[in-house]
Enzyme design. Structure first.
Site, short mmCIF file in Angstrom:
data_model
loop_
_atom_site.label_atom_id
_atom_site.label_comp_id
_atom_site.label_asym_id
_atom_site.label_seq_id
_atom_site.Cartn_x
_atom_site.Cartn_y
_atom_site.Cartn_z
N ALA A 73 5.51 11.38 -2.87
CA ALA A 73 4.16 11.95 -2.92
C ALA A 73 4.16 13.23 -3.74
CB ALA A 73 3.65 12.21 -1.51
N THR A 74 5.28 13.95 -3.73
CA THR A 74 5.37 15.15 -4.56
C THR A 74 5.14 14.78 -6.02
OG1 THR A 74 6.90 16.22 -3.05
CG2 THR A 74 6.93 17.00 -5.33
N ASN A 154 -0.71 18.34 7.05
CA ASN A 154 0.60 18.04 7.62
C ASN A 154 1.05 19.06 8.67
OD1 ASN A 154 0.56 19.41 4.93
ND2 ASN A 154 2.66 19.90 5.51
N GLN A 182 -0.39 12.01 4.68
CA GLN A 182 -0.36 12.01 6.15
C GLN A 182 -1.44 11.11 6.75
OE1 GLN A 182 1.86 13.20 8.14
NE2 GLN A 182 3.03 14.61 6.84
N SER A 202 3.20 8.38 0.34
CA SER A 202 4.66 8.46 0.39
C SER A 202 5.23 7.44 1.37
CB SER A 202 5.07 9.87 0.83
OG SER A 202 6.47 9.94 0.97
N GLY A 203 6.33 6.81 0.99
CA GLY A 203 6.95 5.79 1.85
C GLY A 203 7.55 6.35 3.12
N HIS A 204 8.28 7.47 2.98
CA HIS A 204 9.08 7.91 4.13
C HIS A 204 8.28 8.57 5.24
CE1 HIS A 204 9.59 12.36 3.55
NE2 HIS A 204 9.24 12.07 2.31
N CYS A 327 9.41 22.08 4.31
CA CYS A 327 9.79 22.79 3.09
C CYS A 327 9.60 24.29 3.22
CB CYS A 327 8.99 22.27 1.90
SG CYS A 327 7.70 21.16 2.37
C1 LIG Z 1 5.51 14.99 3.06
C2 LIG Z 1 4.29 15.35 2.31
C3 LIG Z 1 4.30 15.42 0.90
C4 LIG Z 1 5.55 15.20 0.10
O1 LIG Z 1 5.93 13.87 0.17
P1 LIG Z 1 7.35 13.41 -0.47
O2 LIG Z 1 7.21 11.94 -0.61
O3 LIG Z 1 8.39 13.84 0.49
O4 LIG Z 1 7.46 14.11 -1.78
C5 LIG Z 1 3.13 15.75 0.26
N1 LIG Z 1 2.00 15.98 0.94
C6 LIG Z 1 1.95 15.92 2.28
C7 LIG Z 1 0.67 16.17 2.97
C8 LIG Z 1 3.09 15.62 3.01
O5 LIG Z 1 3.02 15.56 4.34
#
Ligand SMILES: *Cc1c(COP(=O)(O)O)cnc(C)c1O
Length: 377
Positions: A73-74, A154, A182, A202-204, A327
């Protein structure tokens, strides 16, 4: 799985068992490069196409062409902000976003500033919701290229009014991007209802492996996105690189699963949330009022102690919790707490807060350990 009580699902999730099976099978079966000529490669291409359709349908997109696979997602947020604001057709780029966004949006915005893009960072209202009047005033001021507002925060779980923001952005000729990382599995996700032009995932965060994300890029009306990673022209020229077939297949399945189970997951976590809240000692309270739109999985709690101390104590009890987003935890001490809570005018509790994030798979013994921990602090 472990003897840890895990309450950091907003930071990451463990892979779901069914997704694990799908993923490992796909790793073996679809090793061929989806861009190659021979039939073996076409199998990979077709599996990716099917995953693209599955993902697009799950999020309510019009077409599978609108899904651009990324590593995270980054990366999706970076591609959205830089790709739209730095496109060659944009003469004077301007971005409007909010102070409570994830660092992946705020830092990308900072990098745009250095590239002569004007950046407006709005403070949210005290409840964490974007101030629509302030947004409209900013949009009226001068022509805006992009508005970026996340769907679910988040750190606080606050849910933003997607459609209202989209309508305002479009009224003034701007595109609308949302970091929806999220949102999947927590609130109903529907691109058509939201009327957004770009959305990051984001997958994880949804029980798929790490290393895969996606950016939805609307086709009609067209959104112009300049590639930020150049190479072999994959993903309609917007994101080059050999596609990780198994990750994509796992991610699409996890996305469908999250959307199909969202209501059910919400019910389960509403009960777990109530159980925690009913057993909170008086000196610990929610930072977000009940009547502020929020998801049930994330609790931002104010305590009377320093977050750092509490994290250390929780660690000794094998409880995985966070002070803010993962982070920023490292720098908690130095900065005096969560920038998200500070942006909401909650300076007094910014360095004394904890984030608990739940999931449908949270266990009763985990909740009990957490409640016991709260009684002790
Ligand atoms: C975790 C998160 C990200 C980053 O996602 P990654 O896939 O780990 O880079 C970005 N935005 C929000 C709101 C998140 O919770």
């Amino acid at each position: 799985m472990t003897d840890w009580a895990y309450f950091d699902y907003a930071a990451t999730t463990a892979i779901d068992e069914e997704i694990f099976t799908v993923y490992t099978a796909a790793l073996r079966e679809y090793f061929a490069n989806s861009g190659a000529f021979y039939d073996l490669a076409k199998k990979s291409f077709e599996a990716i196409f099917a995953a693209r359709c599955e993902f697009a349908t799950a999020i309510g997109a019009d077409s599978s062409d609108e899904i651009i696979w990324t590593s995270s997602a980054t990366e999706a947020n970076n591609l959205a902000l830089k790709g739209v604001c730095l496109h060659k057709d944009v003469r004077e780029g301007r971005l409007i976003t909010v102070a409570t966004e994830h660092k992946a949006v705020l830092d990308a915005a900072g990098s745009l500033l250095k590239n002569a893009v004007k950046v407006e960072i709005l403070p949210p209202r005290a409840d964490g919701i974007v101030d629509l009047d302030a947004l409209e005033a900013a949009l009226k001021e001068r022509k805006t290229t992009l508005v970026s507002v996340m769907a679910v925060n988040n750190e606080t779980g606050v849910v933003q009014p997607m459609r209202e923001i989209a309508d305002l952005a479009h009224k003034y000729g701007a595109k609308f991007h949302t970091d929806a990382t999220q949102a999947l599995g927590k609130i109903p996700v529907n691109i058509a209802d939201w009327d957004c032009d770009l959305a990051s995932f984001s997958g994880h965060k949804i029980f798929a492996p790490k290393g895969i994300g996606a950016l939805f890029v609307r086709k009609f009306p067209k959104v112009r996105v300049a590639a930020q990673i150049n190479g072999g022209g994959q993903e309609r020229g917007m994101r080059a690189g050999t596609l990780p077939t198994a990750l994509i297949i796992a991610f699409a399945r996890a996305c469908r699963k999250a959307v199909e189970n969202q209501e059910n997951w919400q019910k389960i976590t509403e009960n777990l949330r109530a159980e925690i809240l009913n057993n909170l000692p008086e000196k610990i309270c929610l930072n977000i009022a009940d009547n502020t739109p929020h998801c049930s999985q994330i609790l931002s709690l104010a305590t009377d102690k320093n977050s750092r101390e509490l994290l250390e104590l929780a660690n000794t009890h094998k409880i995985a919790i966070a002070a803010g987003s993962a982070c920023t935890t490292e720098t908690l001490q130095g900065t005096g707490g969560s920038y998200v809570l500070k942006a909401m005018n909650k300076q007094a509790v910014a360095a004394k807060s904890l984030r608990i994030s739940l999931a449908h798979c949270s266990k009763n013994w985990e909740i009990e350990r957490l409640i016991n921990f709260f009684q002790k602090i």
